[in-house]
Motif scaffolding. Structure first.
Motif, PDB file in Angstrom:
ATOM      1  N   PHE A  18      -1.232 -25.809 -53.884  1.00  0.00           N
ATOM      2  CA  PHE A  18      -2.154 -26.606 -53.471  1.00  0.00           C
ATOM      3  C   PHE A  18      -1.234 -26.639 -51.490  1.00  0.00           C
ATOM      4  O   PHE A  18      -0.625 -26.497 -51.527  1.00  0.00           O
ATOM      5  CB  PHE A  18      -1.300 -28.451 -53.563  1.00  0.00           C
ATOM      6  N   SER A  19      -2.552 -26.687 -50.298  1.00  0.00           N
ATOM      7  CA  SER A  19      -2.066 -26.950 -49.540  1.00  0.00           C
ATOM      8  C   SER A  19      -3.215 -27.985 -48.676  1.00  0.00           C
ATOM      9  O   SER A  19      -3.781 -28.178 -48.710  1.00  0.00           O
ATOM     10  CB  SER A  19      -2.697 -25.373 -48.981  1.00  0.00           C
ATOM     11  N   SER A  20      -2.364 -28.551 -47.660  1.00  0.00           N
ATOM     12  CA  SER A  20      -3.013 -29.751 -46.839  1.00  0.00           C
ATOM     13  C   SER A  20      -2.318 -29.740 -45.376  1.00  0.00           C
ATOM     14  O   SER A  20      -1.826 -28.730 -44.608  1.00  0.00           O
ATOM     15  CB  SER A  20      -2.791 -30.902 -46.906  1.00  0.00           C
ATOM     16  N   GLU A  21      -3.955 -29.463 -44.817  1.00  0.00           N
ATOM     17  CA  GLU A  21      -3.766 -29.421 -42.920  1.00  0.00           C
ATOM     18  C   GLU A  21      -4.866 -30.205 -42.274  1.00  0.00           C
ATOM     19  O   GLU A  21      -6.048 -29.924 -42.754  1.00  0.00           O
ATOM     20  CB  GLU A  21      -3.843 -27.589 -42.349  1.00  0.00           C
ATOM     21  N   PHE A  22      -4.466 -30.661 -41.394  1.00  0.00           N
ATOM     22  CA  PHE A  22      -5.749 -31.966 -41.176  1.00  0.00           C
ATOM     23  C   PHE A  22      -6.305 -31.423 -39.545  1.00  0.00           C
ATOM     24  O   PHE A  22      -7.520 -31.236 -38.949  1.00  0.00           O
ATOM     25  CB  PHE A  22      -4.641 -32.781 -39.956  1.00  0.00           C
ATOM     26  N   ASP A  23      -5.940 -29.587 -38.832  1.00  0.00           N
ATOM     27  CA  ASP A  23      -6.317 -29.484 -37.721  1.00  0.00           C
ATOM     28  C   ASP A  23      -7.514 -28.300 -38.645  1.00  0.00           C
ATOM     29  O   ASP A  23      -7.122 -27.354 -39.122  1.00  0.00           O
ATOM     30  CB  ASP A  23      -5.108 -28.763 -37.176  1.00  0.00           C
TER      31      ASP A  23
ATOM     32  N   ASN B 299      -7.386 -15.821 -44.632  1.00  0.00           N
ATOM     33  CA  ASN B 299      -6.140 -15.317 -44.842  1.00  0.00           C
ATOM     34  C   ASN B 299      -6.115 -15.748 -45.987  1.00  0.00           C
ATOM     35  O   ASN B 299      -4.998 -14.780 -46.604  1.00  0.00           O
ATOM     36  CB  ASN B 299      -4.895 -15.355 -44.199  1.00  0.00           C
ATOM     37  N   PHE B 300      -6.355 -16.677 -46.897  1.00  0.00           N
ATOM     38  CA  PHE B 300      -5.443 -17.084 -47.813  1.00  0.00           C
ATOM     39  C   PHE B 300      -6.797 -17.337 -48.474  1.00  0.00           C
ATOM     40  O   PHE B 300      -6.811 -17.460 -50.159  1.00  0.00           O
ATOM     41  CB  PHE B 300      -4.291 -18.184 -47.670  1.00  0.00           C
ATOM     42  N   THR B 301      -7.669 -17.296 -48.257  1.00  0.00           N
ATOM     43  CA  THR B 301      -9.161 -17.244 -49.106  1.00  0.00           C
ATOM     44  C   THR B 301      -9.606 -18.685 -49.711  1.00  0.00           C
ATOM     45  O   THR B 301     -10.370 -18.949 -50.761  1.00  0.00           O
ATOM     46  CB  THR B 301      -9.501 -16.716 -50.202  1.00  0.00           C
ATOM     47  N   GLU B 302      -8.569 -19.591 -48.929  1.00  0.00           N
ATOM     48  CA  GLU B 302      -8.933 -21.007 -49.358  1.00  0.00           C
ATOM     49  C   GLU B 302      -9.067 -21.605 -48.284  1.00  0.00           C
ATOM     50  O   GLU B 302      -8.190 -22.064 -47.149  1.00  0.00           O
ATOM     51  CB  GLU B 302      -7.529 -21.376 -50.714  1.00  0.00           C
ATOM     52  N   HIS B 303      -9.950 -23.398 -48.661  1.00  0.00           N
ATOM     53  CA  HIS B 303      -9.315 -24.263 -47.184  1.00  0.00           C
ATOM     54  C   HIS B 303      -8.829 -24.928 -47.956  1.00  0.00           C
ATOM     55  O   HIS B 303      -8.610 -26.481 -48.774  1.00  0.00           O
ATOM     56  CB  HIS B 303     -11.261 -24.615 -46.996  1.00  0.00           C
ATOM     57  N   PRO B 304      -7.492 -25.046 -46.823  1.00  0.00           N
ATOM     58  CA  PRO B 304      -6.533 -26.402 -46.864  1.00  0.00           C
ATOM     59  C   PRO B 304      -7.140 -27.468 -47.241  1.00  0.00           C
ATOM     60  O   PRO B 304      -8.449 -27.719 -46.227  1.00  0.00           O
ATOM     61  CB  PRO B 304      -5.202 -26.675 -45.997  1.00  0.00           C
ATOM     62  N   ALA B 305      -6.723 -28.852 -47.918  1.00  0.00           N
ATOM     63  CA  ALA B 305      -7.423 -30.536 -48.159  1.00  0.00           C
ATOM     64  C   ALA B 305      -6.482 -30.920 -46.674  1.00  0.00           C
ATOM     65  O   ALA B 305      -5.797 -30.093 -45.911  1.00  0.00           O
ATOM     66  CB  ALA B 305      -6.742 -31.134 -49.537  1.00  0.00           C
ATOM     67  N   GLY B 306      -7.129 -31.855 -46.424  1.00  0.00           N
ATOM     68  CA  GLY B 306      -7.007 -32.816 -45.252  1.00  0.00           C
ATOM     69  C   GLY B 306      -6.339 -33.350 -44.307  1.00  0.00           C
ATOM     70  O   GLY B 306      -5.163 -33.109 -45.323  1.00  0.00           O
ATOM     71  N   ASP B 307      -6.543 -34.603 -44.375  1.00  0.00           N
ATOM     72  CA  ASP B 307      -5.180 -35.773 -44.021  1.00  0.00           C
ATOM     73  C   ASP B 307      -4.554 -35.477 -45.160  1.00  0.00           C
ATOM     74  O   ASP B 307      -4.646 -36.694 -45.607  1.00  0.00           O
ATOM     75  CB  ASP B 307      -5.693 -36.706 -43.425  1.00  0.00           C
ATOM     76  N   ILE B 308      -3.239 -35.274 -45.449  1.00  0.00           N
ATOM     77  CA  ILE B 308      -1.982 -35.424 -46.302  1.00  0.00           C
ATOM     78  C   ILE B 308      -1.928 -36.931 -46.336  1.00  0.00           C
ATOM     79  O   ILE B 308      -1.973 -37.806 -47.406  1.00  0.00           O
ATOM     80  CB  ILE B 308      -0.992 -34.876 -45.775  1.00  0.00           C
ATOM     81  N   THR B 309      -2.048 -38.039 -45.276  1.00  0.00           N
ATOM     82  CA  THR B 309      -1.999 -39.274 -45.227  1.00  0.00           C
ATOM     83  C   THR B 309      -3.070 -40.326 -46.326  1.00  0.00           C
ATOM     84  O   THR B 309      -3.024 -40.986 -46.330  1.00  0.00           O
ATOM     85  CB  THR B 309      -1.753 -40.382 -44.179  1.00  0.00           C
ATOM     86  N   LYS B 310      -4.021 -39.145 -46.172  1.00  0.00           N
ATOM     87  CA  LYS B 310      -5.371 -40.329 -47.679  1.00  0.00           C
ATOM     88  C   LYS B 310      -4.942 -39.291 -48.435  1.00  0.00           C
ATOM     89  O   LYS B 310      -6.343 -39.715 -49.011  1.00  0.00           O
ATOM     90  CB  LYS B 310      -6.224 -39.772 -46.623  1.00  0.00           C
ATOM     91  N   ILE B 311      -4.187 -38.799 -48.732  1.00  0.00           N
ATOM     92  CA  ILE B 311      -3.775 -37.755 -50.246  1.00  0.00           C
ATOM     93  C   ILE B 311      -3.042 -38.845 -51.254  1.00  0.00           C
ATOM     94  O   ILE B 311      -2.036 -38.440 -50.953  1.00  0.00           O
ATOM     95  CB  ILE B 311      -3.961 -36.289 -49.995  1.00  0.00           C
ATOM     96  N   PRO B 312      -3.520 -38.873 -52.584  1.00  0.00           N
ATOM     97  CA  PRO B 312      -2.493 -39.768 -53.534  1.00  0.00           C
ATOM     98  C   PRO B 312      -1.607 -38.086 -53.553  1.00  0.00           C
ATOM     99  O   PRO B 312      -1.868 -37.251 -54.505  1.00  0.00           O
ATOM    100  CB  PRO B 312      -3.381 -40.426 -54.758  1.00  0.00           C
ATOM    101  N   ALA B 313      -0.252 -38.298 -54.072  1.00  0.00           N
ATOM    102  CA  ALA B 313       0.646 -37.843 -54.373  1.00  0.00           C
ATOM    103  C   ALA B 313       0.444 -37.675 -55.974  1.00  0.00           C
ATOM    104  O   ALA B 313       0.400 -36.235 -56.037  1.00  0.00           O
ATOM    105  CB  ALA B 313       2.082 -38.572 -54.071  1.00  0.00           C
TER     106      ALA B 313
ATOM    107  N   PHE C 147       6.990 -38.167 -41.843  1.00  0.00           N
ATOM    108  CA  PHE C 147       8.538 -38.145 -42.851  1.00  0.00           C
ATOM    109  C   PHE C 147       7.701 -38.893 -44.344  1.00  0.00           C
ATOM    110  O   PHE C 147       7.687 -38.225 -45.692  1.00  0.00           O
ATOM    111  CB  PHE C 147       9.574 -37.990 -41.799  1.00  0.00           C
ATOM    112  N   PHE C 148       6.692 -40.446 -43.473  1.00  0.00           N
ATOM    113  CA  PHE C 148       6.661 -40.827 -45.328  1.00  0.00           C
ATOM    114  C   PHE C 148       6.037 -40.657 -46.040  1.00  0.00           C
ATOM    115  O   PHE C 148       6.380 -40.750 -47.449  1.00  0.00           O
ATOM    116  CB  PHE C 148       5.704 -41.895 -44.445  1.00  0.00           C
ATOM    117  N   ASP C 149       4.638 -39.678 -45.402  1.00  0.00           N
ATOM    118  CA  ASP C 149       4.302 -38.376 -46.671  1.00  0.00           C
ATOM    119  C   ASP C 149       4.999 -37.567 -47.701  1.00  0.00           C
ATOM    120  O   ASP C 149       4.544 -37.562 -49.031  1.00  0.00           O
ATOM    121  CB  ASP C 149       3.041 -37.524 -45.931  1.00  0.00           C
ATOM    122  N   ILE C 150       5.589 -36.683 -46.892  1.00  0.00           N
ATOM    123  CA  ILE C 150       6.771 -36.116 -47.561  1.00  0.00           C
ATOM    124  C   ILE C 150       7.392 -37.039 -48.710  1.00  0.00           C
ATOM    125  O   ILE C 150       7.861 -36.417 -49.646  1.00  0.00           O
ATOM    126  CB  ILE C 150       7.544 -35.720 -46.456  1.00  0.00           C
TER     127      ILE C 150
END
Length: 336
Positions: free
Chosen positions: A31-36, A46-60, A96-99
């Motif tokens: 799993f990967s996540s990146e906002f930009d 480079n990794f043939t996958e598009h990261p999920a977006g804003d981690i603050t909106k992704i349930p753990a 950091f709260f999301d981590i």
């Protein structure tokens, strides 16, 4: 547990520098996540996958199970930390709260976090103490140390704090610097035939040379201009910065580093694809990590985990030690 084949998640993934370091020691990203979005374009190429977006909106709970959490979380201001009432609310409003919430829900065996050196000193050290105490409150054994990319083989003076944690009492020491003979020099990474578009105007070149502290400094060098306007040459690059001006660092006070040179300064492989314009690669490399330094940390983490699990037994889902595994004391490890 086979630590030659483990899983990890890549949070605040950027262009995947941390991922490269952990893949090199047997890790598989689940799993990967990146906002930009521009960074996502480079990551996907480079990794043939598009990261999920804003981690603050992704349930753990929606994140796949994994062994190690990785995150170069943004160097945002932590002014909110410590100003809310109650321990449980200290990190609200920060990334950091999301981590923290993902660690709390998923309970991975380990994590590695990366941030700017200044995190240690922010707010008189209170910010780092809050972060460390929250990680420990989740049950993790935490180690932290400031490492310099220069010590791990790339020609870049880049200090970053690395925070490592284990759910079990794993003994860990940070990687030692590599031998000087194994480090890449500017001559190793600079290109010889460079397009004219990278060369600065005569006015800028003359101004830089006039202010150069050591006018007889041997080439090749990279100089940087500080806040006071002084120009200092070094046999390595100063830390790449995402928001710095185009002429912040210059090769021999003549030209800007090329896209490929910027990636090499961070230790990215030659096969790494460039799919965005110069200004965006400059920002992306400035926001990224020194891959060989991360790889060195990853190797130490895997070595420590292998040693721990080789001398432990699983009991009700937890590892109980049978014999001790003692690592040498490291006086440089930061303690809160």
């Amino acid at each position: 547990m086979d630590w030659n084949n483990f899983t990890f998640i890549d949070l605040f993934a950027g262009i995947g520098g941390i991922r490269l370091g952990f893949e090199s020691v047997g890790g598989k990203c689940v799993f990967s996540s990146e906002f930009d979005e521009d960074a996502c374009k480079t990551y996907e190429a480079n990794f043939t996958e598009h990261p999920a977006g804003d981690i603050t909106k992704i349930p753990a709970w929606s994140i796949p199970d994994f062994d190690i959490l990785l995150g170069g979380f943004p160097c945002q201001a932590f002014s909110i930390i410590g100003k809310k009432e109650g321990f449980a609310n200290e990190t609200c409003g920060t990334l950091f709260f999301d981590i923290e919430r993902i660690l709390k829900t998923k309970r991975p065996k380990a994590f590695m976090l990366e941030n700017v050196r200044n995190l240690v000193a922010h707010d008189g050290g209170k910010t780092f103490k809050v972060i460390k105490s929250h990680l420990e409150a989740l049950g993790y054994h935490v180690y932290a140390q400031v490492l310099n990319a220069l010590d791990y083989g790339v020609p870049q003076n880049r200090e970053r704090i690395i925070i490592v944690g284990f759910i079990n009492d794993v003994k860990f020491t940070f990687p030692k610097p590599v031998a000087v003979s194994e480090r890449k020099s500017l001559s190793d990474i600079l290109e010889t035939n460079v397009d004219e578009k990278y060369y600065v105007r005569d006015k800028i070149r003359i101004s830089r040379l006039e202010r150069l502290k050591d006018k007889d400094y041997p080439k090749p060098y990279i100089s940087h201009e500080n806040m006071s306007g002084s120009v200092t040459p070094h046999p390595y690059s100063s830390a790449l910065r995402a928001g710095a001006s185009a002429n912040y660092i210059l090769v021999n006070d003549e030209r800007r580093p090329t896209e490929r040179e910027l990636l090499r300064i961070q230790g990215f492989p030659e096969s790494f694809k460039i799919v965005v314009p110069y200004g965006k690669i400059k920002k992306q490399t400035g926001n990224s990590v020194a891959v060989p330094m991360i790889k060195a940390v990853a190797e130490q983490m895997v070595k420590s985990l292998k040693a721990y699990y080789a001398t432990g037994e699983i009991y009700n889902g937890h590892t109980t030690k049978i014999t001790g595994f003692e690592a040498a004391d490291n006086p440089d490890i930061i303690s809160a």
